[in-house]
Design a protein around this motif. Structure first.
Motif, PDB file in Angstrom:
ATOM      1  N   GLU B  35      -2.464  11.025  -7.995  1.00 50.89           N
ATOM      2  CA  GLU B  35      -2.990  10.444  -7.610  1.00 50.89           C
ATOM      3  C   GLU B  35      -2.538  10.125  -5.669  1.00 50.89           C
ATOM      4  N   THR B  36      -3.651  10.245  -4.743  1.00 52.72           N
ATOM      5  CA  THR B  36      -2.612   9.824  -3.515  1.00 52.72           C
ATOM      6  C   THR B  36      -3.488   8.426  -3.192  1.00 52.72           C
ATOM      7  N   LEU B  37      -2.254   7.691  -2.291  1.00 52.31           N
ATOM      8  CA  LEU B  37      -1.947   6.733  -1.885  1.00 52.31           C
ATOM      9  C   LEU B  37      -2.490   6.697  -0.580  1.00 52.31           C
ATOM     10  N   GLU B  40      -1.461   2.392   3.788  1.00 56.81           N
ATOM     11  CA  GLU B  40      -0.828   1.311   3.441  1.00 56.81           C
ATOM     12  C   GLU B  40      -0.273   1.077   1.897  1.00 56.81           C
ATOM     13  N   HIS B  41      -1.078   1.598   1.088  1.00 55.30           N
ATOM     14  CA  HIS B  41      -0.348   1.868  -0.425  1.00 55.30           C
ATOM     15  C   HIS B  41       0.672   2.043  -0.010  1.00 55.30           C
ATOM     16  N   ILE B  42       1.342   3.013   0.813  1.00 53.12           N
ATOM     17  CA  ILE B  42       2.601   4.311   0.914  1.00 53.12           C
ATOM     18  C   ILE B  42       3.554   2.891   1.372  1.00 53.12           C
ATOM     19  N   MET B  97       3.102   0.180  -9.374  1.00 55.56           N
ATOM     20  CA  MET B  97       1.445   0.137  -8.304  1.00 55.56           C
ATOM     21  C   MET B  97      -0.257   0.155  -8.339  1.00 55.56           C
ATOM     22  N   GLY B  98       0.263  -0.515  -9.968  1.00 56.46           N
ATOM     23  CA  GLY B  98      -0.638  -0.005 -10.663  1.00 56.46           C
ATOM     24  C   GLY B  98      -1.874   0.592 -11.386  1.00 56.46           C
ATOM     25  N   ILE B 104       1.447   8.971  -8.965  1.00 55.52           N
ATOM     26  CA  ILE B 104       1.302   8.865  -8.033  1.00 55.52           C
ATOM     27  C   ILE B 104       1.827  10.560  -6.868  1.00 55.52           C
ATOM     28  N   ASP B 105       0.758  11.137  -5.891  1.00 54.32           N
ATOM     29  CA  ASP B 105       1.242  12.596  -5.958  1.00 54.32           C
ATOM     30  C   ASP B 105       1.953  12.251  -4.474  1.00 54.32           C
TER      31      ASP B 105
END
Lengths: 143, 324
Positions: B35-37, B40-42, B97-98, B104-105
């Motif tokens: 999944e790409t973040l 903001e999430h990064i 990160m939920g 996470i990719d």
């Protein structure tokens, strides 16, 4: 904790170096040629005729063995030059003896000399290939 | 981050990791969904990375900032099982990160690591070891080696990685922890290159090895391109040079040198890009100028130099076919 600090120091330094950029950090390229002073002329080599100059020196006791290999880009190129044995004395390199070099395409020369113990020596070569002159110096060697 | 929190996090992660190792070994990595973040999430992920134990942060930074493989990371940091740990960290961060059923990719991980790394540095501004480093002569000489371009596209990260290895070995040598880790040093530091506009001086630094037992005549050149014939051999004790020539006056030279001391080789490198790569488990250099290809490497206690009017593939093929 010490390891942690060391590791962090590594990372920090690596990033610091990287952030400055390759050109800045490692800009140690020497922007000059070795020029040869001969017969009252300064000659700057162009290396359009030369593939390789390989000066070396080794010592066993006081027996010194200066060597050189020179190779031209053309197998028919005329190679002439001089191999000098130099010793380090009073803060400078002084000539001890020399040998003439002559060949075509490539040449090698290996000589022996009886030197003085506890003295630094090196091989210096000045060579002309098809009119192009260059100089090369070996790493020093201590007897 | 306080030391206490760091220690607690380390212990918790260790326990969790051992449990997770079994699951990792049983899982099928082909079924993983990445999944790409968002940016903001990064940014949030970067802060979470900063909370990881030091070892885990180091593994991440070496992987995503310095492009080291887990194998290299294990060798450099003296860690174990970095590959599994990397997967475990990625999974843990994904959970934090939920993200429950995917990971996470790598791009998002990379961006987060790059954001986190500067924060890591802030805590160590006052490290005494960096205040007044005293570099040895040999270390300063070895730094010259970096004045080389690499064929790797990501040269920035590659150089940074090498700088990290360099400094790691140097600093560790002061604390006598990694001083005997000669394997990494052998691969990376066995040549010094002084670059001039028209030529470069390659100085072999391989003299520390046991060269007494090396017999140059035991090395055989088993491939020479068609049309080339041996016309001269220069034998000078610890140096043997084979000159080949073709009918159209193309030349090929193979040099074998036992590096009894520092051997300086002056080579034409005008307008050349010197590429660095690992060949036969040693650092090797290849470049082309004026229709001639040059290759230098070290193997089995011997420095090998090949030059000739041939393309890189042919020169490397000759090198690959030198055996003993």
């Amino acid at each position: 904790m010490k390891l942690k600090k060391i590791g962090a120091a590594v990372l920090a330094t690596a990033v610091m170096l990287g952030s400055i950029g390759i050109g800045d950090v490692y800009a140690i390229e020497q922007q000059k040629n070795i020029s040869v002073y001969t017969n009252n002329h300064i000659i700057t080599p162009f290396w359009s005729e030369i593939i390789n100059i390989l000066p070396s020196i080794s010592a066993s006791g006081n027996a010194i063995n200066p060597k050189v290999y020179i190779e031209a880009k053309s197998p028919s190129a005329s190679i002439i030059g001089t191999m000098y044995l130099e010793k380090y004395s009073s803060g400078r390199w002084v000539n001890v003896t020399s040998w003439s070099l002559k060949g075509t395409g490539s040449l090698s020369s290996s000589k022996s000399y009886s030197g003085t113990l506890n003295t630094k020596y090196r091989t210096r070569v000045v060579v002309t290939i098809n009119g192009e002159t260059a100089e090369a110096v070996s790493a020093p060697c201590e007897t | 981050m306080s030391r206490t929190i760091d220690i607690i996090m380390k212990d918790v992660c260790e326990l969790s990791f051992q449990d997770e190792l079994h699951k990792i070994s049983e899982s099928d990595t082909n079924d993983i969904v990445y999944e790409t973040l968002s940016k903001e999430h990064i940014s949030i992920l970067a802060k979470k990375i900063g909370l990881l134990p030091f070892e885990y942060r180091s593994i991440l930074f070496f992987r995503y900032c310095f492009r080291s493989t887990p194998y290299e990371t294990d060798k450099i940091l003296k860690t174990e099982n970095s590959k599994s740990k990397l997967y475990y960290i990625q999974k843990m961060l994904s959970n934090l990160m939920g993200i429950q059923n995917s990971l996470i990719d790598n791009n998002s991980m990379g961006e987060a690591c790059k954001l986190s790394l500067p924060d890591e540095m802030k805590d160590y501004d006052n490290i005494e070891a960096l205040k007044k480093p005293v570099y040895t002569k040999s270390f300063r000489k070895k730094l010259k080696e970096f004045n080389i371009s690499q064929s790797n596209n990501n040269i920035y990260l590659s150089i940074a990685k090498k700088a990290a290895i360099f400094i790691l070995i140097f600093i560790m040598s002061l604390s006598t922890v990694l001083v005997f880790n000669t394997e990494a040093r052998t691969k990376l530091f066995n040549w010094i290159i002084e670059k001039f506009p028209k030529y470069s001086i390659f100085t072999s630094q391989n003299a520390n090895e046991d060269t007494e037992q090396v017999d140059l005549s035991s090395f055989k050149i088993k491939y020479i391109p068609a049309g080339f014939e041996l016309y001269n051999i220069h034998e000078m004790g610890n140096i043997v040079i084979y000159n080949y020539i073709s009918k159209n006056n193309y030349i090929l030279t193979v040099k074998l040198l036992i590096p009894l001391g520092e051997i300086k080789s002056y080579y034409d490198t005008e307008n050349a890009v010197i590429e660095e790569f690992i060949f036969k488990e040693s650092q090797a250099y290849i470049w082309q100028t004026d229709g001639i290809t040059y290759l230098l490497w070290h193997w089995s206690g011997v420095d090998f130099h090949i030059t000739g009017n041939l393309n890189k593939d042919e020169i490397i093929k000759i090198a690959e076919n030198i055996s003993k």
